[in-house]
Design an enzyme around this catalytic site. Structure first.
Site, short mmCIF file in Angstrom:
data_model
loop_
_atom_site.label_atom_id
_atom_site.label_comp_id
_atom_site.label_asym_id
_atom_site.label_seq_id
_atom_site.Cartn_x
_atom_site.Cartn_y
_atom_site.Cartn_z
N ASN A 239 -13.56 15.46 -31.71
CA ASN A 239 -13.52 15.53 -30.41
C ASN A 239 -12.20 15.46 -29.93
O ASN A 239 -11.47 15.40 -30.34
CB ASN A 239 -14.07 13.60 -30.47
CG ASN A 239 -13.60 12.49 -29.51
OD1 ASN A 239 -14.20 12.75 -28.26
ND2 ASN A 239 -12.87 11.37 -28.83
N HIS B 14 -8.50 12.88 -27.99
CA HIS B 14 -8.61 12.04 -27.23
C HIS B 14 -6.77 11.91 -26.85
O HIS B 14 -6.37 12.58 -27.97
CB HIS B 14 -7.96 10.73 -28.19
CG HIS B 14 -8.45 9.21 -28.10
ND1 HIS B 14 -9.60 8.76 -27.12
CD2 HIS B 14 -7.13 8.97 -28.19
CE1 HIS B 14 -8.46 7.38 -26.64
NE2 HIS B 14 -7.48 7.33 -27.13
N SER C 159 -4.18 14.04 -28.90
CA SER C 159 -5.03 14.58 -30.43
C SER C 159 -6.60 14.65 -30.55
O SER C 159 -7.56 14.97 -29.70
CB SER C 159 -5.66 13.01 -31.66
OG SER C 159 -4.09 12.01 -31.72
N ASP D 274 -12.77 7.22 -32.16
CA ASP D 274 -11.36 7.83 -32.34
C ASP D 274 -10.87 7.88 -33.15
O ASP D 274 -9.73 6.78 -33.49
CB ASP D 274 -10.40 6.47 -30.69
CG ASP D 274 -11.60 6.73 -29.94
OD1 ASP D 274 -12.05 8.08 -29.71
OD2 ASP D 274 -11.01 6.32 -29.09
C1 GRF Z 1 -9.91 13.76 -21.54
O1 GRF Z 1 -9.08 13.18 -21.39
C2 GRF Z 1 -10.56 13.61 -23.04
O2 GRF Z 1 -8.72 13.70 -23.91
C3 GRF Z 1 -10.93 12.19 -22.93
O3 GRF Z 1 -11.67 12.13 -21.61
C4 GRF Z 1 -11.11 12.93 -20.94
C5 GRF Z 1 -11.94 14.12 -20.37
O4 GRF Z 1 -11.47 14.67 -18.85
N1 GRF Z 1 -11.16 11.98 -24.10
P1 GRF Z 1 -12.45 16.28 -18.59
O5 GRF Z 1 -14.07 15.22 -18.35
O6 GRF Z 1 -12.83 16.66 -19.48
O7 GRF Z 1 -11.77 16.64 -17.07
#
Ligand code: GRF
Length: 194
Positions: A111, A113, A140, A149
């Site tokens: 994932n 974050h 991260s 997370d």
């Molecule tokens: C990103 O900021 C990611 O870090 C978080 O959700 C957001 C997703 O953005 N987990 P996108 O859908 O990839 O534009």
């Protein structure tokens, strides 16, 4: 040639999904033993019917499986799809759902974050970082575990805050960092060297 198969899960905008597909789809890499692999992203999975990412996937000619169901059914259906193709790695990219401990144990999953974990977990990582009194912010990439997370961190990168910067500009710089760091972390976890 052997394949490394990735499936991306997303719920919304899908810009990381798009970037990962553009960066990694059909690219050939070499592992530490010199063996060549081609990266394949055969389809992506979305749990929201109205997600903008569905349009992005379509424009990239990638099949998007929409599974808009309660978690247990979502996991049964997505597992069947992942097992059918012998998926090597699940990549969460803006996937707004917490997967069950069983699912997390069964699949290797990453994932991203938008904060310097373990700070600012949860859905407001960007806002919390922006309004914090810290001078730096960042992103991260971590393994997915049953706690939000919280899995092992694989990669992090930071930006310096700029005095007077708007939230919009800050957010754009965070996303740019994500686009840089996520494909690299995926390759690292897949054992691809180049
Ligand atoms: C990103 O900021 C990611 O870090 C978080 O959700 C957001 C997703 O953005 N987990 P996108 O859908 O990839 O534009």
């Amino acid at each position: 040639m052997s394949e490394k198969k990735i499936v991306i899960f997303f719920s919304g905008n899908g810009s990381n999904m798009e970037n990962i597909i553009k960066t990694l789809q059909n690219k050939i890499y070499v592992d530490k033993f010199g063996k060549e692999y081609i990266i394949k992203i055969p389809f992506v999975i979305c749990n929201k019917r109205d997600a903008y990412g569905i349009t992005r996937a379509k424009n990239l000619n990638i099949e998007c499986k929409i599974i808009n169901k309660k978690l247990s059914e979502f996991e049964v259906e997505s597992s069947a799809l992942l097992d059918f193709i012998a998926c090597d790695l699940v990549v969460l990219a803006g996937f707004m759902r917490i997967l069950s401990p069983e699912f997390c144990k069964k699949y290797k999953a990453l994932n991203i974050h938008p904060s310097i974990l373990p700070l600012f977990k949860g859905a407001n990582g960007i806002l919390d970082s922006f309004y914090s009194n810290m001078k730096i912010a960042g992103v991260s990439v971590h393994f997915v575990s049953e706690q939000l997370d919280s899995g092992e961190i694989i990669a992090q990168d930071i930006i310096y805050k700029i005095d007077g910067e708007s939230l919009e500009d800050f957010e754009r710089r965070i996303h740019e960092l994500e686009y840089k760091i996520y494909p690299k972390a995926i390759l690292e976890v897949l054992g691809c060297k180049k």
